[in-house]
Design a protein around this motif. Structure first.
Motif, mmCIF file in Angstrom:
data_model
loop_
_atom_site.group_PDB
_atom_site.id
_atom_site.type_symbol
_atom_site.label_atom_id
_atom_site.label_comp_id
_atom_site.label_asym_id
_atom_site.label_seq_id
_atom_site.Cartn_x
_atom_site.Cartn_y
_atom_site.Cartn_z
ATOM 1 N N LYS A 326 -7.107 -7.131 -4.925
ATOM 2 C CA LYS A 326 -7.827 -7.401 -6.203
ATOM 3 C C LYS A 326 -8.053 -6.056 -6.669
ATOM 4 C CE LYS A 326 -9.718 -11.935 -5.149
ATOM 5 N NZ LYS A 326 -9.161 -12.592 -6.106
ATOM 6 N N ALA A 327 -8.541 -5.115 -6.049
ATOM 7 C CA ALA A 327 -8.612 -3.766 -6.641
ATOM 8 C C ALA A 327 -7.659 -3.229 -7.428
ATOM 9 C CB ALA A 327 -9.567 -3.011 -5.434
ATOM 10 N N SER A 328 -6.547 -3.521 -6.754
ATOM 11 C CA SER A 328 -5.159 -2.946 -7.253
ATOM 12 C C SER A 328 -4.839 -3.552 -8.363
ATOM 13 C CB SER A 328 -4.002 -3.034 -6.085
ATOM 14 O OG SER A 328 -2.917 -1.884 -6.183
ATOM 15 N N VAL A 329 -5.177 -4.921 -8.860
ATOM 16 C CA VAL A 329 -4.755 -5.473 -9.906
ATOM 17 C C VAL A 329 -5.550 -4.898 -11.137
ATOM 18 C CG1 VAL A 329 -4.881 -7.697 -11.113
ATOM 19 C CG2 VAL A 329 -3.970 -7.482 -8.603
ATOM 20 N N LEU A 330 -6.809 -4.532 -10.688
ATOM 21 C CA LEU A 330 -7.850 -4.200 -11.567
ATOM 22 C C LEU A 330 -7.434 -2.771 -11.845
ATOM 23 C CD1 LEU A 330 -11.424 -5.271 -9.954
ATOM 24 C CD2 LEU A 330 -10.154 -6.261 -12.079
ATOM 25 N N GLN A 331 -6.978 -1.970 -11.072
ATOM 26 C CA GLN A 331 -6.543 -0.508 -11.397
ATOM 27 C C GLN A 331 -5.275 -0.698 -12.494
ATOM 28 O OE1 GLN A 331 -4.240 1.475 -8.345
ATOM 29 N NE2 GLN A 331 -5.136 3.428 -8.850
ATOM 30 N N PRO A 336 -1.656 -0.666 -17.661
ATOM 31 C CA PRO A 336 -0.585 -1.424 -17.406
ATOM 32 C C PRO A 336 0.785 -1.183 -17.574
ATOM 33 C CG PRO A 336 -1.589 -1.752 -19.759
ATOM 34 C CD PRO A 336 -2.520 -0.738 -19.039
ATOM 35 N N ILE A 337 0.967 -0.012 -18.211
ATOM 36 C CA ILE A 337 2.645 0.405 -18.365
ATOM 37 C C ILE A 337 2.928 1.433 -17.521
ATOM 38 C CG2 ILE A 337 4.265 1.177 -20.144
ATOM 39 C CD1 ILE A 337 2.924 -1.398 -20.908
ATOM 40 N N PHE A 338 2.343 2.305 -17.603
ATOM 41 C CA PHE A 338 2.734 3.696 -16.406
ATOM 42 C C PHE A 338 1.989 3.543 -15.333
ATOM 43 C CE2 PHE A 338 4.107 5.118 -20.854
ATOM 44 C CZ PHE A 338 5.397 5.659 -20.481
ATOM 45 N N GLY A 339 0.794 2.888 -15.204
ATOM 46 C CA GLY A 339 -0.050 2.786 -13.929
ATOM 47 C C GLY A 339 -1.033 3.917 -14.045
ATOM 48 N N ALA A 340 -1.776 3.923 -13.002
ATOM 49 C CA ALA A 340 -2.859 5.055 -13.048
ATOM 50 C C ALA A 340 -2.261 6.367 -12.349
ATOM 51 C CB ALA A 340 -4.020 4.384 -12.070
ATOM 52 N N GLY A 341 -1.121 6.250 -12.050
ATOM 53 C CA GLY A 341 -0.584 7.357 -11.227
ATOM 54 C C GLY A 341 -0.280 7.359 -9.697
ATOM 55 N N ILE A 342 0.948 7.634 -9.408
ATOM 56 C CA ILE A 342 1.404 7.332 -8.043
ATOM 57 C C ILE A 342 0.319 8.153 -7.073
ATOM 58 C CG2 ILE A 342 3.028 9.337 -7.891
ATOM 59 C CD1 ILE A 342 4.671 7.373 -6.021
ATOM 60 N N GLY A 343 -0.272 7.730 -6.163
ATOM 61 C CA GLY A 343 -1.137 8.369 -5.111
ATOM 62 C C GLY A 343 -2.481 8.272 -5.587
ATOM 63 N N THR A 344 -2.692 7.357 -6.562
ATOM 64 C CA THR A 344 -4.120 7.310 -7.218
ATOM 65 C C THR A 344 -4.963 6.394 -6.271
ATOM 66 O OG1 THR A 344 -3.484 6.111 -8.760
ATOM 67 C CG2 THR A 344 -3.699 8.610 -9.208
ATOM 68 N N TYR A 345 -4.584 5.173 -5.631
ATOM 69 C CA TYR A 345 -5.514 4.276 -5.280
ATOM 70 C C TYR A 345 -6.160 4.597 -4.208
ATOM 71 C CZ TYR A 345 -6.532 -0.122 -2.948
ATOM 72 O OH TYR A 345 -7.676 -1.202 -2.553
ATOM 73 N N MET A 346 -5.974 5.806 -3.455
ATOM 74 C CA MET A 346 -6.688 6.315 -2.369
ATOM 75 C C MET A 346 -7.994 7.089 -3.040
ATOM 76 S SD MET A 346 -4.689 9.616 -0.643
ATOM 77 C CE MET A 346 -3.524 8.336 -0.100
ATOM 78 N N ARG A 347 -7.725 7.512 -4.129
ATOM 79 C CA ARG A 347 -8.834 8.205 -4.881
ATOM 80 C C ARG A 347 -9.824 7.259 -5.452
ATOM 81 N NH1 ARG A 347 -7.375 10.805 -10.085
ATOM 82 N NH2 ARG A 347 -7.824 8.646 -10.606
ATOM 83 N N ASP A 348 -9.235 5.965 -6.125
ATOM 84 C CA ASP A 348 -9.918 5.172 -6.953
ATOM 85 C C ASP A 348 -10.252 3.707 -6.487
ATOM 86 O OD1 ASP A 348 -9.465 6.719 -9.054
ATOM 87 O OD2 ASP A 348 -7.514 5.978 -9.764
ATOM 88 N N SER A 349 -10.040 3.572 -4.906
ATOM 89 C CA SER A 349 -9.961 2.157 -4.385
ATOM 90 C C SER A 349 -11.692 1.883 -4.360
ATOM 91 C CB SER A 349 -9.334 2.362 -2.931
ATOM 92 O OG SER A 349 -10.059 3.333 -2.166
ATOM 93 N N ILE A 350 -12.278 2.599 -3.932
ATOM 94 C CA ILE A 350 -13.835 2.420 -3.839
ATOM 95 C C ILE A 350 -14.503 1.798 -5.061
ATOM 96 C CG2 ILE A 350 -16.189 3.104 -3.229
ATOM 97 C CD1 ILE A 350 -15.009 4.863 -1.173
ATOM 98 N N TYR A 377 3.697 -3.667 -2.741
ATOM 99 C CA TYR A 377 4.263 -4.213 -4.196
ATOM 100 C C TYR A 377 3.017 -4.003 -5.053
ATOM 101 C CZ TYR A 377 7.471 -5.893 -0.793
ATOM 102 O OH TYR A 377 8.478 -6.040 0.314
ATOM 103 N N LEU A 378 1.709 -4.446 -4.736
ATOM 104 C CA LEU A 378 0.640 -4.386 -5.644
ATOM 105 C C LEU A 378 0.084 -2.928 -5.638
ATOM 106 C CD1 LEU A 378 -1.388 -7.328 -4.453
ATOM 107 C CD2 LEU A 378 -0.291 -7.257 -6.475
ATOM 108 N N GLN A 379 0.487 -2.155 -4.769
ATOM 109 C CA GLN A 379 0.290 -0.733 -4.775
ATOM 110 C C GLN A 379 1.017 -0.114 -5.843
ATOM 111 O OE1 GLN A 379 -0.907 1.366 -1.413
ATOM 112 N NE2 GLN A 379 -1.042 3.217 -2.262
ATOM 113 N N VAL A 380 2.246 -0.593 -5.901
ATOM 114 C CA VAL A 380 3.185 -0.054 -6.938
ATOM 115 C C VAL A 380 2.488 -0.579 -8.506
ATOM 116 C CG1 VAL A 380 5.636 -0.283 -7.892
ATOM 117 C CG2 VAL A 380 5.085 0.283 -5.724
ATOM 118 N N LEU A 381 2.134 -1.656 -8.465
ATOM 119 C CA LEU A 381 1.901 -2.372 -9.594
ATOM 120 C C LEU A 381 0.456 -1.392 -10.116
ATOM 121 C CD1 LEU A 381 1.672 -4.574 -11.812
ATOM 122 C CD2 LEU A 381 0.076 -5.738 -10.298
ATOM 123 N N GLY A 382 -0.368 -1.104 -9.443
ATOM 124 C CA GLY A 382 -1.409 -0.436 -9.788
ATOM 125 C C GLY A 382 -1.204 1.102 -10.166
ATOM 126 N N GLU A 383 -0.503 1.815 -9.293
ATOM 127 C CA GLU A 383 -0.215 3.071 -9.542
ATOM 128 C C GLU A 383 0.958 3.397 -10.489
ATOM 129 O OE1 GLU A 383 -1.645 4.691 -4.890
ATOM 130 O OE2 GLU A 383 0.434 4.671 -5.557
#
Length: 988
Positions: A326-331, A336-350, A377-383
């Protein structure tokens, strides 16, 4: 030349899979990535140089390659989001993005290099050998707790890290190699040119290959079962279904084809297949039985069944994964188009998990410190946004399409079996990627690249379905060499910096942990010193352990002994004198013993301080080196924040001051300059709250005042603490540019509270200094006003930090029990700082959040006890009552009851009907119910007392105790509404 290339590729695979080094290995895959990039780039350049020498070189490109390059481009495009929103983190995002782009070259390399069955079989057999070594290492971990590479791990399932670092990914790697082991078990190595009537040597070779395949099959399966990784279990089940259906479909489509095969070969392969099936069916019951030959038990059936058990889903990480999804979907919704940036989930997850919890309170017990989505797959979506997801979807769909196109055209059953088994391996990896992240780690990711590249590569797709062969001119070969060299060099450089940053952080973190041990030794020494001081006091006062040294007591004991020793030759006075001499000797002896302790204590303390300073300096140096290599490495910032308030830093400052020619120099550097200790603080957070104060102090010293006197007047130790806490907070703020940690917010709240208190103490000290030196009014008054504003700002930051900590993790106390106290801790700090009337509205808001969190927790964990809030309301009402704020007292009691009534009802019901309560839960609930009922009784007693006071003046005349505004309000409220009161005055 080509054999050298294939041998080098096999070496690369083996080295990357097995590499582990005591210094370089922290995150297991980071050094592996560096060496993979270096070796694979060399391999690709060797391939292109060989093409340069060929007469008519061509490049094979299949449809999935295009999707893979699209994925790499999407990864690079996603980094632009990071470049504009957080440039500090861009280096890390680019590091991953450029590597993702390089993987497209790697897939193309695998597809083109391995052109014959012999070459394919050679590499695959090397992969099998690599897996066998990993499997042996995993079992060695499991049974002994030791590693061939890194020393002691710890025995059992969680110690089964092999050279991959996590039991789940060990099982993933070996699980994805299971189909390969089965292939070598049942397939004749025709690629080695073996005739229908093989020689003895060839027969022996076949037996070795099949035997090794069967042994590897058993080993891999055993490790997978011991790991208990349910996603791998399920993925292999799906893979087995794919094998049965696709191979059955292939045989049905080829039912009219007659493929010559000897009867003995068919019988042997059938027998070996039956043996593999027997192993699959027999090993789980063996592991489930007690006292089995393997000396361990694993309930495979129960573990598998828990996949489909809702309660198991909740208690074994399923809900935590869904929250991360769910956090990844919010990210993704934010980019929505380019994503938050590959590798950013670990920074933004909390941050996103906190938001997801408030949108879905049922997940309040599911927070976990995930730095990856646990769904690739969802991490690719968010990032990477829609571009990344579309690239992945295109690649996978084209692979499926190409798989069936190739299978329809295949006439060689062995090749068809190999293709299907490679597909089964890929299914296992893709299936596990739904709940974990195997494609982030090595060697798992490298094996997936190899499977994909070989599966739709030039050998198995000899007929060129959905593929093209393009001629390679020397110009394009040169372009390819430059592209590979450029991408490889850039990617390798960035990975090298990450690898070294990891290594430095690991060592620095170890030094930091040593400081914690020294703190423990200091506590023990302090306790021993206090005992010695108590003993010295007792010796002087002749109490406690030294009661026997009281003169009368000592003489009464010693004189008879002296008399017996000397006979009757001494008078009473002489006996008395002899006894006093003995007493003096004993006292002197005890004092000498205590003095000896003090000397040893001072010596040990000096050694400990010296050792602590060395460790502190080492930790700081290593963490600083880490940040030199990787400025985004927020974990190092986090630990640097803790180092800034260590006592060793203060000792170093005072040493520098004592050794300096001008003692003002080290003080100036500490209070006004960007020193080595502060160079990694982001410029926006480099603050010097005492810079002007120091300039004033320096001017006074230059005018002739004593530095020691000025330090005493301004309380230089408080100055030091203010700047140290400011530096610490600056590092915490900087850490958020590349790292997020729930504990950081709580610690920041405490630090801001301390900073607020120190600044207030500074103002009080300056006020006292002004009374003694009124001539400094014009100089000190602006400083005091400035610090007053800073103190108010620090208090607001204190509240903001605690508010954020509670928002991000409102519950989940069953996993983090220490977090439940954050509400009461927050309230306590508020009450220490301001009057109750001032902070009550904030306390009320915190109390409501606490009760709400308890309600959420009770709905999912069956327990929610706001016992601390009941205690606080009781204390608050008593405080108002003691201050004779009667209306406020009643209002607080009413608010407390209204806030807690619902919790009272559910806890009362739980105490009677909830079978999941522990004894500790029951004790807490009883305490909460008692506190609530006491608050309710106090309300009734309070109202009765006020009504009694109100009734007396009404009977005697107009002069009554309700003459005041508060008295009139509360009396009329009680009489008219039996206790309904107006809110607390606006001063709150």
């Amino acid at each position: 030349m080509k054999y050298i290339e294939i041998a080098f590729l096999c070496f690369t695979f083996l080295f990357v899979a097995l590499f582990a080094h005591p210094f370089l290995t922290y995150e297991y895959s980071t050094p592996k990535y560096f060496f993979l990039i270096v070796f694979i780039s060399i391999g690709m350049i060797l391939y292109l140089l060989r093409q340069w020498r060929r007469k008519d070189p061509t490049l094979y490109v299949a449809l999935p390659h295009i999707g893979w390059f699209g994925f790499g481009i999407a990864a690079l495009l996603s980094t632009t989001t990071v470049l504009f929103t957080n440039p500090t983190y861009f280096q890390f995002s680019l590091e991953i993005g450029i590597y993702a782009f390089l993987t497209a070259f790697m897939a193309l390399y695998f597809s083109n290099l391995l052109e014959t069955k012999r070459e394919v079989s050679t590499f695959l057999f090397c992969a099998l050998v690599t897996g066998f070594v990993v499997g042996i290492e995993a079992l060695y971990n499991y049974y002994t707790g030791n590693s061939f590479f890194l020393g002691f791990y710890g025995a059992g399932k969680m110690g089964m890290k092999a050279t991959i670092g996590n039991v789940n990914f060990v099982s993933d790697f070996l699980g994805s190699l299971l189909p390969l082991a089965f292939y070598f078990l049942v397939s004749t190595p025709q690629s080695w040119g073996i005739s229908k009537k093989p020689s003895i040597v060839a027969t022996l070779l076949i037996a070795i290959v099949k035997g090794f395949g069967g042994l590897s099959f058993c080993l891999f399966y055993l490790v997978v079962l011991l790991s208990g990784t349910r996603a791998v279990y399920l993925s292999l089940m799906v893979g087995a279904l794919v094998l049965i259906l696709t191979y059955g479909w292939y045989r049905w489509t080829r039912r009219k084809d007659r493929v010559p095969a000897s009867k003995s070969s068919r019988v042997l392969n059938a027998a070996l297949t039956a043996l593999a099936i027997l192993v699959l069916l027999a090993l789980p019951p063996i592991l489930e039985s007690e006292n089995n030959i393997l000396r361990t038990t694993v309930d495979v059936g129960e573990r598998t069944a828990s996949i489909f058990d809702p309660r198991g889903f909740q208690t074994t990480g399923g809900k935590a994964r869904v929250l991360a999804w769910k956090a990844s979907v919010l990210q993704w919704e934010d980019n929505p188009i380019f994503g938050a940036g590959i590798g950013t989930y670990m920074r933004d997850s909390i941050q996103y998990m906190g938001k997801a919890i408030h949108q879905n309170p049922a997940y309040v017990d599911s927070w976990s410190n995930f730095k990856r989505t646990h769904n690739d797959y969802l991490q690719v979506l968010g990032e990477m946004g829609l571009l990344g997801v579309l690239a992945v979807a295109f690649t996978l769909l084209s692979m499926i399409w190409l798989f069936f196109r190739m299978l329809l055209r295949m006439k060689n059953r062995d090749d068809a079996l190999l293709l299907i088994l490679l597909a089964v391996s890929f299914v296992e990896i893709l299936g596990h990627s739904f709940t974990e992240f195997p494609l982030h780690l090595l060697p798992n990711q490298l094996w997936a690249l190899a499977v994909g590249g070989i599966g739709f590569g030039v050998y198995l797709n000899r007929e060129g379905a959905l593929a093209w062969r393009r001629p390679l001119t020397k110009r394009w070969i040169l372009v390819g060499i430059i592209a590979v060299a450029t991408v490889g060099t850039l990617s390798g450089t960035l990975k090298y910096r990450s690898m070294m940053a990891d290594a430095y952080f690991k060592e620095g973190n170890g030094r930091f942990s040593s400081l914690s041990q020294i703190d423990g030794y200091r506590s023990q020494h302090a306790a021993e010193l206090q005992k010695a001081k108590d003993a010295s006091k007792a010796l002087e006062e002749r109490t406690g352990h030294y009661e026997g040294f009281a003169t009368e007591t000592f003489l009464a004991r010693v004189i008879p002994q002296i008399r017996a020793a000397v006979g009757g030759n001494l008078t009473e006075e002489e006996l008395q004198e002899r006894g006093l001499e003995e007493l003096a000797k004993e006292v002197k002896k005890e004092k000498a013993r205590l003095n000896d302790f003090y000397i040893r204590y001072e010596d040990n303390q000096t050694k400990m301080d010296r050792n602590a300073i060395e460790i502190y300096a080492g930790a700081h140096d290593l963490l600083s080196r880490c940040l030199d290599m990787a400025p985004y490495y927020g974990r190092s910032h986090f630990y640097m924040a803790a180092l800034m308030v260590r006592p060793e830093r203060k000792l170093i400052l005072f040493q520098q001051k004592a050794e300096a020619k001008d003692p003002l120099d080290p003080l100036r550097a500490f209070f006004t300059e960007v020193t080595e200790e502060r160079k990694h603080i982001a410029p926006a957070y480099r603050l010097f709250p005492l810079e002007r104060d120091f300039e004033w102090l320096e001017s006074k010293v230059r005018e002739g005042l004593s530095l020691e006197q000025m330090e005493a007047w301004v309380d230089i130790h408080n100055w030091y603490d203010i700047q140290s806490y400011r530096d610490s907070l600056s590092y915490y703020h900087t850490s958020f540019l590349g790292f997020d940690e729930r504990n950081a917010y709580r610690q920041m709240g405490k630090s801001y509270y301390s900073l607020h208190a120190m600044l207030r103490n500074l103002i009080v000290g300056y006020s006292q200094l002004l009374r003694e030196h009124p001539q400094w009014e014009k100089e000190l008054r602006p400083l005091m006003e400035r610090h007053q504003q800073e103190a108010l700002a620090a208090f607001e930051e204190f509240k903001r930090a605690y508010d954020r900590a509670i928002y991000l993790l409102p519950g989940n106390w069953q996993m983090f029990p220490e977090w439940e106290s954050i509400y009461s801790e927050y309230i306590s700090l508020l009450l220490k700082n301001e009057s109750v009337q001032t902070v009550y509205p904030k306390i009320r808001a915190i109390a409501n959040l606490r009760v709400q969190a308890c309600e959420w927790m009770r709905q999912v964990q069956r327990v929610g006890i706001p016992d601390d809030i009941a205690v606080f309301y009781a204390q608050l009402s008593q405080t108002f009552l003691d201050s004779r704020l009667y209306q406020e007292t009643l209002y607080v009691i009413d608010e407390g009851l209204n806030t807690l009534t619902k919790a009272y009802r559910w806890n009362k019901e739980d105490l009677e009907n909830n079978p999941y309560l522990t004894e500790e839960d029951k004790t807490r609930i009883r305490s909460f119910l008692t506190a609530y009922e006491s608050l309710y009784r106090n309300r009734s007693l309070f109202i009765d007392q006020v009504l009694e006071v109100y009734a007396q003046p009404r009977a005697t005349g107009p002069s009554n105790n309700c003459g005041s505004t508060i008295g009139k309000n509360i009396c009329s409220s009680i009489v008219n509404g039996r206790g309904r009161t107006t809110p607390i005055s606006s001063t709150c």
